[in-house]
Write an enzyme that holds these catalytic residues in place. Structure first.
Site, PDB file in Angstrom:
ATOM      1  N   SER A 168      46.915  16.770  55.751  1.00  0.00           N
ATOM      2  CA  SER A 168      48.343  16.759  55.417  1.00  0.00           C
ATOM      3  C   SER A 168      49.181  16.031  56.463  1.00  0.00           C
ATOM      4  CB  SER A 168      48.861  18.192  55.262  1.00  0.00           C
ATOM      5  OG  SER A 168      48.756  18.870  56.501  1.00  0.00           O
ATOM      6  N   GLY A 215      48.432  12.913  68.523  1.00  0.00           N
ATOM      7  CA  GLY A 215      47.361  13.426  67.658  1.00  0.00           C
ATOM      8  C   GLY A 215      47.542  12.927  66.240  1.00  0.00           C
ATOM      9  N   LYS A 219      50.251  33.416  57.285  1.00  0.00           N
ATOM     10  CA  LYS A 219      49.463  32.743  58.322  1.00  0.00           C
ATOM     11  C   LYS A 219      48.163  33.500  58.522  1.00  0.00           C
ATOM     12  CE  LYS A 219      49.734  29.175  61.023  1.00  0.00           C
ATOM     13  NZ  LYS A 219      50.288  27.871  60.604  1.00  0.00           N
ATOM     14  N   ARG A 223      44.682  29.334  61.758  1.00  0.00           N
ATOM     15  CA  ARG A 223      44.553  28.957  63.172  1.00  0.00           C
ATOM     16  C   ARG A 223      43.293  29.601  63.735  1.00  0.00           C
ATOM     17  NH1 ARG A 223      49.670  28.071  67.039  1.00  0.00           N
ATOM     18  NH2 ARG A 223      49.942  26.557  65.380  1.00  0.00           N
TER      19      ARG A 223
END
Ligand SMILES: NC(=O)c1ccc[n+]([C@@H]2O[C@H](COP(=O)([O-])OP(=O)(O)OC[C@H]3O[C@@H](n4cnc5c(N)ncnc54)[C@H](O)[C@@H]3O)[C@@H](O)[C@H]2O)c1
Length: 338
Positions: free
Chosen positions: A136, A172, A72, A36
Site C-alpha cells: 500500500s 523506506g 490494530k 505490527r
C-alpha cells in the site's frame, strides 16, 4: 477519543507469543488496522501501541471518508516463530467474525497476509499474484504529496511544491517514493536515513544527504517525517527551523500537548493520520470497492482537500490542527451517515 469496543490479549496457542488485537470502533463499519510484529521490551508496551494505533485508525478512516473504523494487531516478539504467530493472529481475527480486518504494518508485509489468510479471509494487501492489492505504500506516498500541497497552500499561499524545500526523514517504502515524487517537481530536497545504503537514492535524485538529526533541524520549508513515530518532542520542537511538519510516519507527537508547542512556534503540523491515509484508501478502493485507477487517484488527491478543511477549522476555532482533526473525526464517528 472514546474507549475501545474490544481488546483481545492472548498467548498464541501455536507460537506462545503475546497476540494483541484491539478493535477501537466499528461505528462507521468494519474496523481496519495493520499487524505490527515487534520485539517490545514488555508486552504491555505492545498493548499501549495497539490501543494508540487503533484509536488513530478510527480517526484516519473517519477523516478519509471511509465506511470503516479502527483496529490494530500487535504481535510481541521476533520473527523466529513468525508463521505460527501469524496463524495465531488469523485465528483471533476469524473469531471476530468480520468486525475487523488486518493488513501489513511495521514488521509485516504482503506475503505475511497470505499466512494470516490461511486462518481468516479478513485480511488486506496480499500480493497481487495472491489476489490482493499488494504493497500500500505507493498510495501512501501519493497521498502524502497531496497533503504537502495543502500544507504549502496553507503556510505559503501556494500549493506549488517546486518553489519549496523539503527534508525527508527516512527513505523506506513510503519516504523513498515521496522523495522521488518531490524531486520530480523540482523541489529542493534534503534526505536522510539511518541506513547508509539509502544514500544511493539521494545521489540519484540530486538530493542533499544529511544525518537524521540534521534532517530534523534543517532550515527548510517543510520537514517530512517518514520513518518511525515519536520524532516530535518538546526538545526537538524547540530545535526545529522549518515552517511546517507533514509526513506519513505514524504517531509523530510524543504526547498530545506537543501539538500546542508546534502551534506556539508558528510551525504548521499536519496530523499524521490525515497525511498517511493513502494506503488504506488505495487498499480498500481496490479490494472492497473495486474502483478504477482514476477514482483511486481522485480519492488520494482528496487528502489535500481534507487537510485544507482541517487547517481552516483550526484557524476558525483558534485551535491546533491536531485538535481540529480530532474534533472532526469524533463528530463523524458519533454521527454516522444515515
Ligand atoms: N507503508 C505504508 O503504506 C504506510 C501507511 C501509513 C503509515 N505509514 C508509516 O510511515 C512510516 C514509514 O513506513 P514505511 O512503510 O516506509 O517503512 P519502512 O520500514 O519501509 O521505512 C522506514 C525507513 O526509515 C528508516 N529509519 C528508521 N529510523 C530512522 C531514523 N531515526 N532516521 C531516519 N531514518 C530512519 C529505515 O532505515 C527505513 O529506510 C512508518 O511510520 C509507517 O507506520 C506507512
Amino acid at each position: 477519543m472514546f474507549s475501545h469496543e474490544r481488546i483481545i490479549i492472548r498467548r498464541g496457542p501455536e507460537s506462545g507469543l503475546p497476540i494483541i488485537v484491539a478493535v477501537h470502533s466499528t461505528a462507521l463499519g468494519q474496523a481496519l488496522g495493520g499487524c505490527r510484529f515487534k520485539p517490545y521490551a514488555d508486552w504491555r508496551d505492545g498493548l499501549a501501541d495497539a490501543l494508540r494505533l487503533s484509536t488513530a485508525m478510527t480517526a484516519k478512516c473517519a477523516l478519509a471518508g471511509l465506511p470503516n473504523g479502527g483496529g490494530k494487531t500487535v504481535i510481541v516478539g521476533d520473527r523466529s516463530r513468525g508463521e505460527a504467530a501469524l496463524h495465531d493472529v488469523g485465528a483471533v481475527i476469524e473469531e471476530l467474525g468480520g468486525s475487523y480486518a488486518t493488513g501489513p504494518d511495521v514488521g509485516t508485509g504482503p506475503d505475511d497476509m497470505v499466512t494470516i489468510g490461511a486462518r481468516t479471509s479478513h485480511v488486506f494487501c496480499r500480493p497481487v499474484a495472491a489476489g490482493g492489492s499488494g504493497d500500500s505504500s505507493p498510495g501512501t506516498a501519493v497521498g502524502t504529496v497531496a497533503a504537502l500541497r495543502a500544507v504549502c497552500e496553507a503556510q505559503f499561499g501556494s500549493p506549488d511544491l517546486a518553489r519549496r524545500s523539503f527534508s525527508v526523514l527516512g527513505l523506506g517504502r513510503v519516504g523513498g517514493r515521496v522523495a522521488r515524487l518531490l524531486a520530480e517537481t523540482g523541489a529542493k530536497l534534503l534526505v536522510t536515513d539511518v541506513d547508509p545504503a539509502k544514500r544511493a537514492l539521494a545521489d540519484e535524485l540530486g538530493a542533499g544527504w544529511v544525518t537524521p538529526d540534521e534532517g530534523l533541524t534543517a532550515a527548510v520549508d517543510v520537514v517530512v517525517p517518514a520513518a518511525l513515530g515519536g520524532v516530535l518532542t518538546p526538545a526537538s520542537v524547540a530545535a526545529l527551523r522549518c515552517s511546517a511538519v507533514a509526513g506519513p510516519a505514524n504517531n509523530q507527537l510524543d504526547a498530545e500537548p506537543t501539538a500546542d508547542l508546534l502551534h506556539a512556534r508558528g510551525i504548521l503540523w499536519a496530523p499524521d493520520y490525515v497525511v498517511s491515509a493513502g494506503g488504506v484508501i488505495s487498499a480498500t478502493a481496490a479490494e472492497l470497492r473495486h474502483e478504477t485507477p482514476a477514482q483511486v487517484a481522485a480519492r488520494l488527491d482528496g487528502i489535500a482537500g481534507t487537510l485544507a478543511g482541517v487547517f481552516a477549522a483550526a484557524r476558525r476555532d483558534d485551535v491546533t490542527p491536531a485538535a481540529a482533526a480530532a474534533a472532526e473525526a469524533r463528530r463523524r464517528v458519533l454521527t454516522p451517515p444515515g
